[in-house]
Design a protein around this motif. Structure first.
Motif, mmCIF file in Angstrom:
data_model
loop_
_atom_site.group_PDB
_atom_site.id
_atom_site.type_symbol
_atom_site.label_atom_id
_atom_site.label_comp_id
_atom_site.label_asym_id
_atom_site.label_seq_id
_atom_site.Cartn_x
_atom_site.Cartn_y
_atom_site.Cartn_z
ATOM 1 N N ALA A 60 135.410 66.457 -26.744
ATOM 2 C CA ALA A 60 135.682 66.606 -28.181
ATOM 3 C C ALA A 60 135.077 65.435 -28.964
ATOM 4 N N ALA A 61 135.217 64.225 -28.445
ATOM 5 C CA ALA A 61 134.652 63.055 -29.121
ATOM 6 C C ALA A 61 133.121 63.119 -29.110
ATOM 7 N N PHE A 62 132.539 63.460 -27.963
ATOM 8 C CA PHE A 62 131.090 63.599 -27.854
ATOM 9 C C PHE A 62 130.597 64.651 -28.838
ATOM 10 N N ASN A 63 131.302 65.775 -28.900
ATOM 11 C CA ASN A 63 130.965 66.869 -29.804
ATOM 12 C C ASN A 63 130.970 66.397 -31.263
ATOM 13 N N VAL A 66 127.855 64.112 -31.878
ATOM 14 C CA VAL A 66 126.603 64.869 -31.897
ATOM 15 C C VAL A 66 126.551 65.801 -33.108
ATOM 16 N N SER A 67 127.676 66.384 -33.466
ATOM 17 C CA SER A 67 127.714 67.246 -34.653
ATOM 18 C C SER A 67 127.324 66.468 -35.900
ATOM 19 N N SER A 70 123.263 65.011 -35.271
ATOM 20 C CA SER A 70 122.113 65.912 -35.192
ATOM 21 C C SER A 70 122.441 67.377 -35.440
ATOM 22 N N GLY A 71 123.722 67.705 -35.588
ATOM 23 C CA GLY A 71 124.075 69.112 -35.710
ATOM 24 C C GLY A 71 123.735 69.909 -34.464
ATOM 25 N N TRP A 72 123.697 69.228 -33.320
ATOM 26 C CA TRP A 72 123.359 69.811 -32.023
ATOM 27 C C TRP A 72 121.917 70.323 -31.979
ATOM 28 N N ASN A 73 121.057 69.701 -32.744
ATOM 29 C CA ASN A 73 119.639 70.055 -32.726
ATOM 30 C C ASN A 73 118.908 69.037 -31.850
ATOM 31 N N PRO A 74 118.413 69.454 -30.679
ATOM 32 C CA PRO A 74 117.747 68.500 -29.783
ATOM 33 C C PRO A 74 116.441 67.935 -30.338
ATOM 34 N N VAL A 87 121.627 62.828 -29.811
ATOM 35 C CA VAL A 87 122.432 61.614 -30.015
ATOM 36 C C VAL A 87 121.739 60.593 -30.900
ATOM 37 N N GLN A 88 120.578 60.964 -31.458
ATOM 38 C CA GLN A 88 119.826 60.119 -32.372
ATOM 39 C C GLN A 88 119.523 58.741 -31.779
ATOM 40 N N ALA A 89 118.867 58.763 -30.631
ATOM 41 C CA ALA A 89 118.467 57.525 -29.961
ATOM 42 C C ALA A 89 117.415 56.799 -30.792
ATOM 43 N N LEU A 90 117.533 55.471 -30.812
ATOM 44 C CA LEU A 90 116.592 54.651 -31.562
ATOM 45 C C LEU A 90 116.249 53.409 -30.748
ATOM 46 N N PRO A 91 115.041 53.191 -30.329
ATOM 47 C CA PRO A 91 113.948 54.139 -30.469
ATOM 48 C C PRO A 91 114.157 55.340 -29.548
ATOM 49 N N ALA A 92 113.574 56.432 -29.940
ATOM 50 C CA ALA A 92 113.758 57.688 -29.211
ATOM 51 C C ALA A 92 113.327 57.577 -27.760
#
Length: 137
Positions: A60-63, A66-67, A70-74, A87-92
Motif C-alpha cells: 500500500a505504501a509503495f503503491n 508510485v501513484s 509516476s501514476g504507474w507509468n514505467p 519510482v522516478q529514479a534520478l539519475p534514471a
C-alpha cells in the motif's frame, strides 16, 4: 462526389477496412473483443509489484508513492529533473543496477525502487512517511 461513391464507402466491408486502416494509423489493433481486456500498463505494473511485495501495508505504501510519482507509468519522465520510471529514479540510469532492461521493464524498476526504499528508509512504509512530510522521497 456521387451518391454511388458514398454508397461504396459505406458498405460493411469497406467500413471495416477504413476503420482498420484508421485504427492501424492510430496504433490500435482491431479484432474481436476478448472475453477480458488485456491489462493496461499501469495495472500490469501494479500486479507485478503486488507479487513482489506480498505484505499488504508495504505494498500500500509503495503503491501510494508510485501513484504520486509516476501514476504507474514505467516511461514517466520528469521534464525538469530527468527523473524516470515508476519510482522516478534520478539519475534514471541508477536503475541499471537492477537490470539492463530498466528503461522498459516495470519489474526491474519495481525491484530497484523497492531496494532503494528499503536501503534508504528501511521500508516502503517508512519511505511513504517521509514522502508525506516532504512531498518527495
Amino acid at each position: 462526389m456521387s451518391f454511388s461513391f458514398i454508397r461504396r464507402v459505406a458498405t460493411p466491408k469497406k467500413a471495416v477496412t477504413v476503420a482498420a486502416l484508421a485504427a492501424a494509423t492510430a496504433g490500435i489493433a482491431l479484432g474481436t473483443a476478448p472475453a477480458q481486456a488485456a491489462p493496461t500498463s499501469s495495472s500490469s505494473a501494479q500486479s507485478i509489484a503486488h507479487k513482489m511485495i506480498p505484505n499488504s501495508a508495504q505494498y500500500a505504501a509503495f503503491n501510494k508513492i508510485v501513484s504520486h510519482e509516476s501514476g504507474w507509468n514505467p516511461s514517466a519522465t520528469n521534464s525538469s529533473s530527468g527523473a524516470y520510471g515508476l519510482v522516478q529514479a534520478l539519475p534514471a540510469s541508477k536503475m541499471s543496477s537492477a537490470g539492463s532492461d530498466w528503461k522498459t521493464n516495470p519489474a526491474t524498476q519495481i525491484k530497484w525502487g523497492l531496494d532503494y526504499m528499503n536501503s534508504r528508509y528501511g521500508s516502503p512504509v517508512q519511505a511513504w512517511n517521509f514522502w508525506q512530510s516532504h512531498g518527495w522521497y
